[in-house]
Design an enzyme around this catalytic site. Structure first.
Site, PDB file in Angstrom:
ATOM      1  N   GLU A  85      -8.523 -12.878  -3.859  1.00 40.20           N
ATOM      2  CA  GLU A  85      -8.984 -14.226  -4.179  1.00 40.20           C
ATOM      3  C   GLU A  85      -9.043 -15.087  -2.914  1.00 40.20           C
ATOM      4  OE1 GLU A  85      -8.018 -17.718  -7.464  1.00 40.20           O
ATOM      5  OE2 GLU A  85      -6.380 -16.464  -6.760  1.00 40.20           O
TER       6      GLU A  85
ATOM      7  N   LYS B 125     -14.928 -18.527 -11.507  1.00 36.14           N
ATOM      8  CA  LYS B 125     -13.677 -18.410 -12.250  1.00 36.14           C
ATOM      9  C   LYS B 125     -13.683 -19.356 -13.447  1.00 36.14           C
ATOM     10  CE  LYS B 125      -8.650 -18.506 -11.356  1.00 36.14           C
ATOM     11  NZ  LYS B 125      -7.642 -18.772 -10.297  1.00 36.14           N
TER      12      LYS B 125
ATOM     13  N   CYS C  41      -8.041 -13.661 -10.649  1.00 39.27           N
ATOM     14  CA  CYS C  41      -6.635 -14.036 -10.742  1.00 39.27           C
ATOM     15  C   CYS C  41      -6.202 -14.438 -12.163  1.00 39.27           C
ATOM     16  CB  CYS C  41      -6.341 -15.145  -9.739  1.00 39.27           C
ATOM     17  SG  CYS C  41      -4.603 -15.212  -9.213  1.00 39.27           S
TER      18      CYS C  41
END
Length: 244
Positions: free
Chosen positions: A39, A106, A140
């Site tokens: 990330e 994300k 994540c």
């Protein structure tokens, strides 16, 4: 198909230094079809993106495209990105050898760190196709949402770019394995090493097969790579005996 996780010690806020380091790791790795970085691989995780976030055609995405052509492989990793309206995204790029550049923003932002106050969430799930494989990206905190990642027989590989600290390694190890088992897919999960203002990181970058077995892993606590050739027959046979 071969996949490679790249476990990287990210230098905070230094894009050029990180890109040099990333290519060194790739050059030393076994030849692969897909290389996955952690990330915010070119900057490290930060909640102050102004002046550091890159545009969609910024240095990191363009360098990934250059590597894709040079190594005849796809390159993926999360990059801090800003759009024309000044909105910030935690964006995974997927750069292909033919010049195509896919992206995923994300969707599940980490509320507890304040990420949701700074970054804009993405529009939801996407699936990419590359060399006969259907690929679902995640970043994540996304891996804590099993319904969000539920496989409706629409993907084969789950790519995860992470920045899970050492204090939450039990959660990381458990969640990446669970996502492989419940979705009958391969999980390719890259997590960083090193330290920043949020804590220390020890990696645990892995490749997990649909049975939940670890078939590839980087050495804990240090930079490196792990490459695995995926067994499509294993996955197909398992799916044929299951709900798929």
């Amino acid at each position: 198909m071969k996949v490679t996780v790249v476990q990287q010690n990210i230098i905070q806020n230094d894009i050029k230094a990180n890109l040099r380091q990333m290519e060194k790791l790739v050059a030393a790795a076994e030849k692969s079809d897909i290389y996955l970085f952690p990330e915010m691989c070119s900057t490290g995780f930060t909640l102050t993106p102004a002046g550091l976030a890159e545009e969609a055609n910024g240095l990191t995405s363009q360098r990934m495209l250059e590597w894709a052509k040079k190594y005849d492989a796809a390159f993926a990793g999360s990059v801090m990105t800003v759009d024309g309206d000044g909105r910030f995204y935690n964006r995974m790029y997927f750069a292909c050898p033919d010049g195509r550049l896919y992206f995923y923003d994300k969707s599940n932002l980490f509320i507890y760190s304040g990420e949701s106050k700074v970054f804009t969430p993405g529009g939801g799930a996407v699936v990419w196709e590359f060399r006969g494989a259907r690929i679902r990206p995640a970043i994540c905190y996304d891996i804590r949402f099993p319904v969000f990642l539920y496989n409706r027989n629409d993907y084969d590989i789950l790519l995860i770019s992470g920045a899970f600290p050492t204090s939450r390694m039990l959660a990381w190890d458990t969640l990446v394995r669970a996502r492989a088992i419940e979705n009958l897919c391969y999980v390719v999960a890259s997590n960083r090493v090193g330290a920043d203002d949020f804590g220390k990181y020890c990696g645990h970058s892995v490749i997990i097969n649909p049975y939940g077995e670890k078939v590839g892993a980087c050495r804990s606590g240090c930079q490196g790579t792990a490459t695995v050739e995926l067994d499509w027959e294993l996955m197909t046979n398992l799916r044929n005996r299951s709900l798929f």
